[in-house]
Design a protein around this motif. Sequence first.
Motif, PDB file in Angstrom:
ATOM      1  N   ARG A  52       0.841  -1.206   0.000  1.00 31.05           N
ATOM      2  CA  ARG A  52       0.000   0.000   0.000  1.00 31.05           C
ATOM      3  C   ARG A  52       0.874   1.253   0.000  1.00 31.05           C
ATOM      4  O   ARG A  52       0.675   2.182  -0.779  1.00 31.05           O
ATOM      5  CB  ARG A  52      -0.919  -0.005   1.211  1.00 31.05           C
ATOM      6  CG  ARG A  52      -1.908   1.172   1.259  1.00 31.05           C
ATOM      7  CD  ARG A  52      -2.590   1.260   2.616  1.00 31.05           C
ATOM      8  NE  ARG A  52      -3.174  -0.005   3.010  1.00 31.05           N
ATOM      9  CZ  ARG A  52      -4.361  -0.438   2.598  1.00 31.05           C
ATOM     10  NH1 ARG A  52      -5.085   0.303   1.779  1.00 31.05           N
ATOM     11  NH2 ARG A  52      -4.815  -1.606   3.029  1.00 31.05           N
ATOM     12  N   ALA A  53       1.887   1.266   0.897  1.00 29.16           N
ATOM     13  CA  ALA A  53       2.735   2.446   1.023  1.00 29.16           C
ATOM     14  C   ALA A  53       3.647   2.629  -0.189  1.00 29.16           C
ATOM     15  O   ALA A  53       3.940   3.752  -0.589  1.00 29.16           O
ATOM     16  CB  ALA A  53       3.577   2.338   2.300  1.00 29.16           C
ATOM     17  N   MET A  54       4.092   1.513  -0.775  1.00 25.38           N
ATOM     18  CA  MET A  54       5.071   1.597  -1.861  1.00 25.38           C
ATOM     19  C   MET A  54       4.443   1.769  -3.245  1.00 25.38           C
ATOM     20  O   MET A  54       5.000   2.466  -4.094  1.00 25.38           O
ATOM     21  CB  MET A  54       5.943   0.333  -1.870  1.00 25.38           C
ATOM     22  CG  MET A  54       6.999   0.316  -0.793  1.00 25.38           C
ATOM     23  SD  MET A  54       8.238   1.601  -1.081  1.00 25.38           S
ATOM     24  CE  MET A  54       9.353   1.309   0.290  1.00 25.38           C
ATOM     25  N   VAL A  55       3.316   1.118  -3.490  1.00 20.49           N
ATOM     26  CA  VAL A  55       2.766   1.088  -4.842  1.00 20.49           C
ATOM     27  C   VAL A  55       1.384   1.731  -4.943  1.00 20.49           C
ATOM     28  O   VAL A  55       1.156   2.624  -5.774  1.00 20.49           O
ATOM     29  CB  VAL A  55       2.713  -0.367  -5.368  1.00 20.49           C
ATOM     30  CG1 VAL A  55       2.038  -0.423  -6.741  1.00 20.49           C
ATOM     31  CG2 VAL A  55       4.119  -0.953  -5.445  1.00 20.49           C
ATOM     32  N   PHE A  56       0.445   1.292  -4.107  1.00 21.32           N
ATOM     33  CA  PHE A  56      -0.944   1.690  -4.301  1.00 21.32           C
ATOM     34  C   PHE A  56      -1.212   3.148  -3.937  1.00 21.32           C
ATOM     35  O   PHE A  56      -2.149   3.749  -4.469  1.00 21.32           O
ATOM     36  CB  PHE A  56      -1.870   0.767  -3.500  1.00 21.32           C
ATOM     37  CG  PHE A  56      -1.716  -0.687  -3.871  1.00 21.32           C
ATOM     38  CD1 PHE A  56      -1.633  -1.070  -5.199  1.00 21.32           C
ATOM     39  CD2 PHE A  56      -1.605  -1.662  -2.902  1.00 21.32           C
ATOM     40  CE1 PHE A  56      -1.459  -2.393  -5.549  1.00 21.32           C
ATOM     41  CE2 PHE A  56      -1.435  -2.996  -3.241  1.00 21.32           C
ATOM     42  CZ  PHE A  56      -1.366  -3.366  -4.578  1.00 21.32           C
ATOM     43  N   GLU A  57      -0.413   3.727  -3.050  1.00 19.22           N
ATOM     44  CA  GLU A  57      -0.607   5.127  -2.684  1.00 19.22           C
ATOM     45  C   GLU A  57       0.362   6.051  -3.422  1.00 19.22           C
ATOM     46  O   GLU A  57       0.437   7.238  -3.116  1.00 19.22           O
ATOM     47  CB  GLU A  57      -0.453   5.296  -1.167  1.00 19.22           C
ATOM     48  CG  GLU A  57      -1.561   4.594  -0.372  1.00 19.22           C
ATOM     49  CD  GLU A  57      -1.405   4.740   1.129  1.00 19.22           C
ATOM     50  OE1 GLU A  57      -0.332   5.218   1.571  1.00 19.22           O
ATOM     51  OE2 GLU A  57      -2.342   4.377   1.862  1.00 19.22           O
ATOM     52  N   ARG A  58       1.092   5.501  -4.404  1.00 17.08           N
ATOM     53  CA  ARG A  58       2.047   6.300  -5.179  1.00 17.08           C
ATOM     54  C   ARG A  58       1.842   6.009  -6.661  1.00 17.08           C
ATOM     55  O   ARG A  58       1.224   5.013  -7.023  1.00 17.08           O
ATOM     56  CB  ARG A  58       3.489   5.942  -4.800  1.00 17.08           C
ATOM     57  CG  ARG A  58       3.817   6.028  -3.324  1.00 17.08           C
ATOM     58  CD  ARG A  58       5.257   5.629  -3.080  1.00 17.08           C
ATOM     59  NE  ARG A  58       6.178   6.551  -3.710  1.00 17.08           N
ATOM     60  CZ  ARG A  58       6.789   7.548  -3.074  1.00 17.08           C
ATOM     61  NH1 ARG A  58       6.580   7.746  -1.779  1.00 17.08           N
ATOM     62  NH2 ARG A  58       7.618   8.365  -3.713  1.00 17.08           N
ATOM     63  N   ASP A  59       2.403   6.861  -7.508  1.00 15.60           N
ATOM     64  CA  ASP A  59       2.358   6.588  -8.946  1.00 15.60           C
ATOM     65  C   ASP A  59       3.749   6.563  -9.559  1.00 15.60           C
ATOM     66  O   ASP A  59       3.900   6.621 -10.779  1.00 15.60           O
ATOM     67  CB  ASP A  59       1.479   7.611  -9.675  1.00 15.60           C
ATOM     68  CG  ASP A  59       1.963   9.045  -9.501  1.00 15.60           C
ATOM     69  OD1 ASP A  59       3.057   9.239  -8.913  1.00 15.60           O
ATOM     70  OD2 ASP A  59       1.264   9.965  -9.950  1.00 15.60           O
ATOM     71  N   GLY A 179      10.610   3.812  -9.086  1.00 10.20           N
ATOM     72  CA  GLY A 179      11.082   2.644  -8.352  1.00 10.20           C
ATOM     73  C   GLY A 179      10.475   1.348  -8.850  1.00 10.20           C
ATOM     74  O   GLY A 179       9.440   1.337  -9.525  1.00 10.20           O
ATOM     75  N   ILE A 180      11.133   0.247  -8.521  1.00  9.07           N
ATOM     76  CA  ILE A 180      10.628  -1.107  -8.760  1.00  9.07           C
ATOM     77  C   ILE A 180      10.642  -1.826  -7.415  1.00  9.07           C
ATOM     78  O   ILE A 180      11.683  -1.883  -6.750  1.00  9.07           O
ATOM     79  CB  ILE A 180      11.493  -1.869  -9.780  1.00  9.07           C
ATOM     80  CG1 ILE A 180      11.573  -1.102 -11.108  1.00  9.07           C
ATOM     81  CG2 ILE A 180      10.935  -3.270 -10.014  1.00  9.07           C
ATOM     82  CD1 ILE A 180      12.514  -1.729 -12.130  1.00  9.07           C
ATOM     83  N   ALA A 181       9.489  -2.359  -7.030  1.00  6.46           N
ATOM     84  CA  ALA A 181       9.340  -2.963  -5.705  1.00  6.46           C
ATOM     85  C   ALA A 181       8.982  -4.437  -5.833  1.00  6.46           C
ATOM     86  O   ALA A 181       8.273  -4.835  -6.757  1.00  6.46           O
ATOM     87  CB  ALA A 181       8.246  -2.240  -4.916  1.00  6.46           C
TER      88      ALA A 181
END
Length: 449
Positions: A52-59, A179-181
Amino acid sequence: MPAATMDEVVALAKRRGLIFPASEIYGGIANTYDYGHYGVLLKRNVIDEWWRAMVFERDDIVALDSAIIQHPRTWEASGHLAGFTDPLVQCLGKCKRRFRLDHLQEEAEARGEDPAKVVCPVCGGELSEPRAFNLMFETTIGPVQEAGAAVYLRPETAQGIFLDFKQTLQYARKRPPFGIAQVGKSFRNEITPGNFIFRTLEFEQMEMEFFVPPDEAGKWYDYWRQERLDWYARLGISRERLRLREHTLEELSHYSSGTADVEYLYPIGWSELEGVANRGDFDLTQHAKFSGEKLEWKDPQTGKGYVPHVIEPAAGVGRTILALLCEAYDTDELGGEERTVLRLHPSVAPVKVAVLPLLRKAGHPEVAREVYESLRTRMSAEYDDGGAIGRRYRRQDEIGTPYAVTIDHQTIEDRTVTLRDRDSLTQERVPIAELADELGRRVTNRTPA
């Protein structure tokens, strides 16, 4: 002070089916653990919060799931084959056990003793001269062992991200900074000192590589140091037991211009939760050299390119779970008896709400089932009708369930239930028709760190 002792956390985790030794019926394997039902739910919630913090709440970050077994040249390029070693010593006395020399020396320094004069911590015997051993697990591809068939289980998830950098640029339509997570298993053949799930042979990492223009690396390094510290606070960990520790020049990897650890005050002392490193362009440059592929970003307008620098926040799932359990473990007194409770933040609690029918007489179980079915589609819920109501409350308190719903006499009369809060122990009447929405608000409420 640490929030709990390690023995208390280990005992609760095993008793309530969160985490327990693997292969225990055969005597177990050192530093390997299985996650039971509640542990699986807790782990999933931690990983979901990270996504959520790394991908879903960022673009500006995309997801990846790279292979555990990579081409062997990967580990030549990264330096793991040549330099991923630890100093191993063996007791020459009675116990014959093996230890990492650097760990023994660190423990001696913490006690104020001479690290050059360490002895076996088990039997006091003399130690052998140190020898280097590689931490990677080696296996072979194919039905027989033969030259050229050796491969390794990855010791970290980062390298898969670097190998897929070029492919990701082509489909993700991103440009630095981006970034790539990924989250995945890694494996290290470590000689470990125990300490439950703090350091294990197989472990899950939550790792992100953030590719930036070279002249912006310092700014993004500062950003991700603070961002990752704040994330743990948002999960309910006290800032008094969190800190950022910058590595000294002697500690830095040869490719790093800066590394900081997010540390937590575990029962074993201040130890690393997550590392945030400014890796420069080392990884992409190395893989370009060994593979022959250009790994750079080119501006489509000007045609000019550069090799991005990388900021890497790398966290361990197990260490995060251990910190959450240590932080949440608490005891208090209720009705003249001691109560053990896991005060987990609702966002990571394995079960969000327990539905408890007070009686088994006509009407109560049916309404309780109705309430349970209405909640389980919205959140992790559990139906519990076994034993006295006090015992059921204690059971839910120990697995960290933040809310309990009791169906009682009044429920049959007016369609309201008793909603109990785990921490404040307050109880209030809530109409069944409003219950799911009320719990939804409470469970998803995320207060600022």
